[in-house]
Design a protein around this motif. Structure first.
Motif, PDB file in Angstrom:
ATOM      1  N   TRP A 135       0.827  -1.203   0.000  1.00  0.00           N
ATOM      2  CA  TRP A 135       0.000   0.000   0.000  1.00  0.00           C
ATOM      3  C   TRP A 135       0.857   1.248   0.000  1.00  0.00           C
ATOM      4  O   TRP A 135       0.441   2.290  -0.522  1.00  0.00           O
ATOM      5  CB  TRP A 135      -0.939  -0.014   1.203  1.00  0.00           C
ATOM      6  CG  TRP A 135      -0.241  -0.012   2.520  1.00  0.00           C
ATOM      7  CD1 TRP A 135       0.146   1.067   3.249  1.00  0.00           C
ATOM      8  CD2 TRP A 135       0.219  -1.162   3.247  1.00  0.00           C
ATOM      9  NE1 TRP A 135       0.807   0.667   4.393  1.00  0.00           N
ATOM     10  CE2 TRP A 135       0.863  -0.691   4.422  1.00  0.00           C
ATOM     11  CE3 TRP A 135       0.130  -2.529   3.040  1.00  0.00           C
ATOM     12  CZ2 TRP A 135       1.422  -1.542   5.370  1.00  0.00           C
ATOM     13  CZ3 TRP A 135       0.688  -3.382   3.983  1.00  0.00           C
ATOM     14  CH2 TRP A 135       1.318  -2.896   5.125  1.00  0.00           C
ATOM     15  N   GLU A 136       2.068   1.159   0.542  1.00  0.00           N
ATOM     16  CA  GLU A 136       2.955   2.326   0.554  1.00  0.00           C
ATOM     17  C   GLU A 136       3.365   2.701  -0.872  1.00  0.00           C
ATOM     18  O   GLU A 136       3.415   3.879  -1.221  1.00  0.00           O
ATOM     19  CB  GLU A 136       4.201   2.036   1.396  1.00  0.00           C
ATOM     20  CG  GLU A 136       3.938   1.831   2.884  1.00  0.00           C
ATOM     21  CD  GLU A 136       3.775   3.135   3.647  1.00  0.00           C
ATOM     22  OE1 GLU A 136       3.687   4.198   3.009  1.00  0.00           O
ATOM     23  OE2 GLU A 136       3.741   3.084   4.883  1.00  0.00           O
ATOM     24  N   SER A 137       3.653   1.704  -1.705  1.00  0.00           N
ATOM     25  CA  SER A 137       3.994   1.976  -3.104  1.00  0.00           C
ATOM     26  C   SER A 137       2.826   2.631  -3.826  1.00  0.00           C
ATOM     27  O   SER A 137       2.991   3.569  -4.608  1.00  0.00           O
ATOM     28  CB  SER A 137       4.380   0.679  -3.826  1.00  0.00           C
ATOM     29  OG  SER A 137       5.613   0.188  -3.379  1.00  0.00           O
ATOM     30  N   GLY A 138       1.615   2.098  -3.558  1.00  0.00           N
ATOM     31  CA  GLY A 138       0.430   2.661  -4.192  1.00  0.00           C
ATOM     32  C   GLY A 138       0.206   4.102  -3.803  1.00  0.00           C
ATOM     33  O   GLY A 138      -0.095   4.957  -4.646  1.00  0.00           O
ATOM     34  N   CYS A 139       0.392   4.406  -2.512  1.00  0.00           N
ATOM     35  CA  CYS A 139       0.202   5.784  -2.049  1.00  0.00           C
ATOM     36  C   CYS A 139       1.269   6.714  -2.619  1.00  0.00           C
ATOM     37  O   CYS A 139       0.983   7.863  -2.971  1.00  0.00           O
ATOM     38  CB  CYS A 139       0.207   5.817  -0.527  1.00  0.00           C
ATOM     39  SG  CYS A 139      -1.274   5.082   0.228  1.00  0.00           S
ATOM     40  N   LEU A 140       2.508   6.230  -2.704  1.00  0.00           N
ATOM     41  CA  LEU A 140       3.573   7.052  -3.283  1.00  0.00           C
ATOM     42  C   LEU A 140       3.267   7.347  -4.746  1.00  0.00           C
ATOM     43  O   LEU A 140       3.468   8.466  -5.220  1.00  0.00           O
ATOM     44  CB  LEU A 140       4.917   6.332  -3.167  1.00  0.00           C
ATOM     45  CG  LEU A 140       6.148   7.173  -3.531  1.00  0.00           C
ATOM     46  CD1 LEU A 140       6.361   8.288  -2.518  1.00  0.00           C
ATOM     47  CD2 LEU A 140       7.390   6.295  -3.610  1.00  0.00           C
ATOM     48  N   ARG A 141       2.757   6.357  -5.442  1.00  0.00           N
ATOM     49  CA  ARG A 141       2.402   6.529  -6.866  1.00  0.00           C
ATOM     50  C   ARG A 141       1.321   7.588  -7.050  1.00  0.00           C
ATOM     51  O   ARG A 141       1.322   8.320  -8.049  1.00  0.00           O
ATOM     52  CB  ARG A 141       1.934   5.181  -7.429  1.00  0.00           C
ATOM     53  CG  ARG A 141       1.418   5.212  -8.859  1.00  0.00           C
ATOM     54  CD  ARG A 141       2.505   5.565  -9.851  1.00  0.00           C
ATOM     55  NE  ARG A 141       2.024   5.516 -11.214  1.00  0.00           N
ATOM     56  CZ  ARG A 141       1.380   6.529 -11.806  1.00  0.00           C
ATOM     57  NH1 ARG A 141       1.136   7.661 -11.143  1.00  0.00           N
ATOM     58  NH2 ARG A 141       0.980   6.420 -13.064  1.00  0.00           N
TER      59      ARG A 141
END
Length: 304
Positions: A135-141
């Motif tokens: 989810w951290e990657s998704g939020c950064l994206r």
């Protein structure tokens, strides 16, 4: 948030907060093949040597999937810890990853939104996300979406050094990070700017914050009502941010519209819907949810 707390607790106990932050940054500079080699070693340590929260995971799986055999749950447990090791190293990598690499590794899919009338009208978006996949990657994206201001609610860490490290990590592409207690005020203030606000739909409220229980993974579960309250106050489009793992270090992030007109929904309808969506995702591939989190700290009868 889990990765932040994991490292903060370890480094605080050892008294190496500043040194630990520097070490995390150096690790983030390593290429993915080396990171995944380290993750393979980390898996052996946390699963076989340390036995990190294995009893918590086992109890959570037993409660969530009573219909599964012990061997089936053990298989999920082992897959989960393999993924957890990857998740830790992947999240550290986000501190130095480039925008181009982020776009390459997180396939952003908003086709369901593009055909949505509420989206076309320019409504702001309230997105529920679970602690599923990276989810951290998704939020950064999301910070790379230039058409809308992205607001993400988060729980600050008690350790100021690590709190700043992970704050900088999450906001480095322009995302506006807002402490949970300030989320409502911030979103309302920006409601005319066609914002995209992301809230974790599976956070555990503290005892004095609990006002509603819903059924989640076969048990009564205390949930925050932030997604529902914000959506109704700002008349925003409600979506679920569906993050899926498609390969080691690769994900898709799909926005799935749930409600176009939140003010017309019944009480708790929005909350039940995004919680149920997350449960359906978890049941498809359970190893990618955060099973080591003590999600069920109390039951309805504990609050009477």
């Amino acid at each position: 948030m889990f990765v932040a707390k994991f490292f903060a607790k370890v480094m605080i106990k050892k008294g190496f907060s500043r040194l630990g932050v520097g070490l995390l940054y150096l690790i983030s500079l390593l290429p993915y093949p080396i990171l995944f080699f380290i993750a393979d070693i980390l898996f052996v340590l946390i699963y076989y040597v340390i036995g990190y929260r294995r009893k918590v995971v086992q109890q959570n799986l037993a409660n969530a999937f009573p219909e599964k055999s012990l061997s089936e749950r053990q298989a999920i447990e082992k897959k989960y810890f393999r993924f957890l090791a990857d998740l830790i190293l992947e999240t550290i990598k986000l501190y130095s990853i480039s925008p181009e690499e982020t776009i390459k590794r997180v396939d952003f899919r908003d086709h369901l939104l593009q055909d949505n009338e509420a989206f076309k009208q320019g409504k702001s978006i309230i997105a529920a996300v679970g602690h599923y996949g990276n989810w951290e990657s998704g939020c950064l994206r999301m910070g790379l979406v230039k058409e809308r201001k992205c607001i993400i609610a988060y729980k600050p860490l008690s350790n100021n050094i690590f709190d700043k490290f992970f704050f900088d990590l999450r906001s480095r592409f322009g995302t506006l990070m807002v402490p949970m207690k300030n989320t409502f005020r911030t979103v309302v203030a920006h409601r005319r700017e066609h914002t995209l606000t992301v809230l974790a739909g599976d956070q555990t409220p503290s005892r004095d914050e609990v006002t509603y229980f819903t059924n989640f993974l076969n048990q009564p579960t205390a949930v925050f009502l932030g997604v529902e309250k914000l959506a109704k106050t700002t008349d925003s489009l409600v979506v679920f941010c569906d993050v899926r793992r498609v390969g080691r270090g690769y994900y898709t992030c799909t926005f799935v519209p749930l409600f176009d007109n939140p003010k017309e929904t019944a009480e708790y309808e929005i909350t039940n819907a995004h919680v149920q969506y997350l449960e359906n995702v978890i049941r498809e591939e359970p190893e990618y949810w955060l099973w080591s989190h003590r999600r069920w700290k109390f039951k309805p009868e504990d609050l009477n």
